[in-house]
Write a protein that holds these residues in place. Structure first.
Motif, PDB file in Angstrom:
ATOM      1  N   LYS A   1       0.830  -1.197   0.000  1.00  0.00           N
ATOM      2  CA  LYS A   1       0.000   0.000   0.000  1.00  0.00           C
ATOM      3  C   LYS A   1       0.866   1.250   0.000  1.00  0.00           C
ATOM      4  CE  LYS A   1      -4.039  -1.986   2.306  1.00  0.00           C
ATOM      5  NZ  LYS A   1      -5.037  -1.798   3.395  1.00  0.00           N
ATOM      6  N   GLN A   2       0.245   2.362  -0.351  1.00  0.00           N
ATOM      7  CA  GLN A   2       0.963   3.635  -0.335  1.00  0.00           C
ATOM      8  C   GLN A   2       1.110   4.149   1.098  1.00  0.00           C
ATOM      9  OE1 GLN A   2      -1.177   6.293  -3.006  1.00  0.00           O
ATOM     10  NE2 GLN A   2       0.148   5.707  -4.702  1.00  0.00           N
ATOM     11  N   ARG A   3       2.144   4.938   1.294  1.00  0.00           N
ATOM     12  CA  ARG A   3       2.335   5.577   2.584  1.00  0.00           C
ATOM     13  C   ARG A   3       1.192   6.569   2.828  1.00  0.00           C
ATOM     14  NH1 ARG A   3       7.262   7.162   1.886  1.00  0.00           N
ATOM     15  NH2 ARG A   3       8.253   5.396   2.923  1.00  0.00           N
ATOM     16  N   GLU A   4       0.728   6.616   4.075  1.00  0.00           N
ATOM     17  CA  GLU A   4      -0.362   7.524   4.417  1.00  0.00           C
ATOM     18  C   GLU A   4      -0.049   8.276   5.695  1.00  0.00           C
ATOM     19  OE1 GLU A   4      -4.007   5.462   5.293  1.00  0.00           O
ATOM     20  OE2 GLU A   4      -3.054   4.098   6.727  1.00  0.00           O
ATOM     21  N   SER A   5      -0.647   9.436   5.809  1.00  0.00           N
ATOM     22  CA  SER A   5      -0.501  10.220   7.026  1.00  0.00           C
ATOM     23  C   SER A   5      -1.414   9.644   8.106  1.00  0.00           C
ATOM     24  CB  SER A   5      -0.868  11.676   6.760  1.00  0.00           C
ATOM     25  OG  SER A   5      -0.859  12.427   7.953  1.00  0.00           O
ATOM     26  N   VAL A   6      -0.874   9.520   9.309  1.00  0.00           N
ATOM     27  CA  VAL A   6      -1.639   8.997  10.437  1.00  0.00           C
ATOM     28  C   VAL A   6      -2.086  10.135  11.352  1.00  0.00           C
ATOM     29  CG1 VAL A   6      -1.543   7.540  12.497  1.00  0.00           C
ATOM     30  CG2 VAL A   6      -0.422   6.796  10.376  1.00  0.00           C
ATOM     31  N   ALA A   7      -1.150  10.999  11.689  1.00  0.00           N
ATOM     32  CA  ALA A   7      -1.452  12.104  12.600  1.00  0.00           C
ATOM     33  C   ALA A   7      -0.329  13.119  12.537  1.00  0.00           C
ATOM     34  CB  ALA A   7      -1.602  11.602  14.040  1.00  0.00           C
ATOM     35  N   TYR A   8      -0.653  14.362  12.888  1.00  0.00           N
ATOM     36  CA  TYR A   8       0.408  15.338  13.058  1.00  0.00           C
ATOM     37  C   TYR A   8       0.056  16.262  14.210  1.00  0.00           C
ATOM     38  CZ  TYR A   8      -2.321  18.909  10.487  1.00  0.00           C
ATOM     39  OH  TYR A   8      -3.279  19.788  10.079  1.00  0.00           O
ATOM     40  N   ILE A   9       1.093  16.890  14.748  1.00  0.00           N
ATOM     41  CA  ILE A   9       0.905  17.835  15.833  1.00  0.00           C
ATOM     42  C   ILE A   9       1.668  19.100  15.491  1.00  0.00           C
ATOM     43  CG2 ILE A   9       2.833  16.856  17.164  1.00  0.00           C
ATOM     44  CD1 ILE A   9       1.149  17.564  19.710  1.00  0.00           C
ATOM     45  N   ALA A  10       1.008  20.230  15.650  1.00  0.00           N
ATOM     46  CA  ALA A  10       1.590  21.528  15.315  1.00  0.00           C
ATOM     47  C   ALA A  10       1.884  22.311  16.589  1.00  0.00           C
ATOM     48  CB  ALA A  10       0.626  22.302  14.427  1.00  0.00           C
ATOM     49  N   LEU A  11       2.541  23.441  16.389  1.00  0.00           N
ATOM     50  CA  LEU A  11       2.796  24.314  17.530  1.00  0.00           C
ATOM     51  C   LEU A  11       1.475  24.689  18.194  1.00  0.00           C
ATOM     52  CD1 LEU A  11       5.506  26.682  16.010  1.00  0.00           C
ATOM     53  CD2 LEU A  11       5.830  24.906  17.736  1.00  0.00           C
ATOM     54  N   GLY A  12       1.510  24.791  19.486  1.00  0.00           N
ATOM     55  CA  GLY A  12       0.284  25.093  20.210  1.00  0.00           C
ATOM     56  C   GLY A  12      -0.527  23.860  20.531  1.00  0.00           C
ATOM     57  N   GLY A  13      -0.031  22.715  20.088  1.00  0.00           N
ATOM     58  CA  GLY A  13      -0.708  21.464  20.404  1.00  0.00           C
ATOM     59  C   GLY A  13      -1.848  21.087  19.486  1.00  0.00           C
ATOM     60  N   ILE A  14      -1.984  21.808  18.399  1.00  0.00           N
ATOM     61  CA  ILE A  14      -3.044  21.462  17.443  1.00  0.00           C
ATOM     62  C   ILE A  14      -2.728  20.113  16.819  1.00  0.00           C
ATOM     63  CG2 ILE A  14      -4.153  22.129  15.289  1.00  0.00           C
ATOM     64  CD1 ILE A  14      -3.492  25.036  16.054  1.00  0.00           C
ATOM     65  N   THR A  15      -3.730  19.220  16.807  1.00  0.00           N
ATOM     66  CA  THR A  15      -3.520  17.877  16.280  1.00  0.00           C
ATOM     67  C   THR A  15      -4.516  17.558  15.163  1.00  0.00           C
ATOM     68  OG1 THR A  15      -4.962  16.921  17.968  1.00  0.00           O
ATOM     69  CG2 THR A  15      -2.610  17.007  18.468  1.00  0.00           C
ATOM     70  N   ASN A  16      -4.120  16.596  14.353  1.00  0.00           N
ATOM     71  CA  ASN A  16      -4.978  16.139  13.279  1.00  0.00           C
ATOM     72  C   ASN A  16      -4.757  14.655  13.102  1.00  0.00           C
ATOM     73  OD1 ASN A  16      -5.242  15.537  10.120  1.00  0.00           O
ATOM     74  ND2 ASN A  16      -6.666  17.164  10.679  1.00  0.00           N
ATOM     75  N   TYR A  17      -5.834  13.914  12.868  1.00  0.00           N
ATOM     76  CA  TYR A  17      -5.747  12.461  12.753  1.00  0.00           C
ATOM     77  C   TYR A  17      -6.458  11.964  11.501  1.00  0.00           C
ATOM     78  CZ  TYR A  17      -4.518  12.712  17.700  1.00  0.00           C
ATOM     79  OH  TYR A  17      -3.901  12.998  18.897  1.00  0.00           O
ATOM     80  N   ALA A  18      -5.937  10.883  10.960  1.00  0.00           N
ATOM     81  CA  ALA A  18      -6.651  10.189   9.894  1.00  0.00           C
ATOM     82  C   ALA A  18      -7.931   9.612  10.482  1.00  0.00           C
ATOM     83  CB  ALA A  18      -5.778   9.082   9.324  1.00  0.00           C
ATOM     84  N   ASP A  19      -8.962   9.552   9.668  1.00  0.00           N
ATOM     85  CA  ASP A  19     -10.244   9.032  10.153  1.00  0.00           C
ATOM     86  C   ASP A  19     -10.110   7.618  10.713  1.00  0.00           C
ATOM     87  OD1 ASP A  19     -12.295  10.618   7.569  1.00  0.00           O
ATOM     88  OD2 ASP A  19     -11.547  11.363   9.487  1.00  0.00           O
ATOM     89  N   SER A  20      -9.225   6.847  10.132  1.00  0.00           N
ATOM     90  CA  SER A  20      -9.079   5.445  10.517  1.00  0.00           C
ATOM     91  C   SER A  20      -8.507   5.264  11.926  1.00  0.00           C
ATOM     92  CB  SER A  20      -8.197   4.705   9.514  1.00  0.00           C
ATOM     93  OG  SER A  20      -6.923   5.322   9.435  1.00  0.00           O
ATOM     94  N   VAL A  21      -7.903   6.306  12.492  1.00  0.00           N
ATOM     95  CA  VAL A  21      -7.284   6.166  13.814  1.00  0.00           C
ATOM     96  C   VAL A  21      -7.890   7.095  14.857  1.00  0.00           C
ATOM     97  CG1 VAL A  21      -5.124   5.495  12.699  1.00  0.00           C
ATOM     98  CG2 VAL A  21      -5.424   7.858  13.482  1.00  0.00           C
ATOM     99  N   LYS A  22      -8.822   7.938  14.450  1.00  0.00           N
ATOM    100  CA  LYS A  22      -9.432   8.867  15.397  1.00  0.00           C
ATOM    101  C   LYS A  22     -10.068   8.122  16.563  1.00  0.00           C
ATOM    102  CE  LYS A  22     -10.506  12.844  12.458  1.00  0.00           C
ATOM    103  NZ  LYS A  22     -11.588  13.594  11.755  1.00  0.00           N
ATOM    104  N   GLY A  23      -9.819   8.622  17.760  1.00  0.00           N
ATOM    105  CA  GLY A  23     -10.361   8.000  18.954  1.00  0.00           C
ATOM    106  C   GLY A  23      -9.526   6.851  19.479  1.00  0.00           C
ATOM    107  N   ARG A  24      -8.548   6.400  18.718  1.00  0.00           N
ATOM    108  CA  ARG A  24      -7.695   5.288  19.149  1.00  0.00           C
ATOM    109  C   ARG A  24      -6.245   5.711  19.328  1.00  0.00           C
ATOM    110  NH1 ARG A  24      -6.863   1.064  15.909  1.00  0.00           N
ATOM    111  NH2 ARG A  24      -7.131   2.232  13.955  1.00  0.00           N
ATOM    112  N   PHE A  25      -5.769   6.620  18.506  1.00  0.00           N
ATOM    113  CA  PHE A  25      -4.382   7.072  18.553  1.00  0.00           C
ATOM    114  C   PHE A  25      -4.330   8.486  19.119  1.00  0.00           C
ATOM    115  CE2 PHE A  25      -2.520   4.379  14.807  1.00  0.00           C
ATOM    116  CZ  PHE A  25      -3.061   3.235  15.381  1.00  0.00           C
TER     117      PHE A  25
END
Length: 113
Positions: A42-66
């Motif tokens: 499979k292709q590489r995919e983004s799982v999550a990232y964290i920015a300054l200030g603690g802003i986070t973003n998650y792939a739908d597939s891992v939200k609530g678990r990671f």
């Protein structure tokens, strides 16, 4: 700054692991650091990232678990993975979303009974 992922291993479905991304230098001023994964065939995919200030973003597939977090004092970013599923099996990498570097070896997470 160079990043090195570690902490992978074999875990049963429903289990947990915590991955670490250690930086060779300070991450204090780095805007965003992310975790990515690539499963076999499979292709590489983004799982999550964290920015300054603690802003986070998650792939739908891992939200609530990671959960991604950063410790600027230790120059380390973590990925806490709970309720793991077999489809989470992959090589996991950390990188800079806004300034991608070479991918390195990553750390292998295998979810299997």
């Amino acid at each position: 700054v160079q990043l090195q992922a570690s902490g992978g291993g074999l875990v049963q479905p429903g289990g947990s692991l915590r991955l670490s991304c250690a930086a060779s230098g300070s991450i204090f001023g780095i805007n965003a650091i992310g975790w990515y994964r690539q499963a076999p065939g499979k292709q590489r995919e983004s799982v999550a990232y964290i920015a300054l200030g603690g802003i986070t973003n998650y792939a739908d597939s891992v939200k609530g678990r990671f959960t991604i977090s950063r410790d600027n004092a230790k120059n380390t970013v973590y990925l806490q993975m709970n309720s793991l599923k077999p489809e989470d099996t992959a090589f996991y990498y950390c990188n800079l979303p806004l300034a991608l570097q070479s991918w390195g070896q990553g750390t292998l997470v295998t979810v299997s009974s």
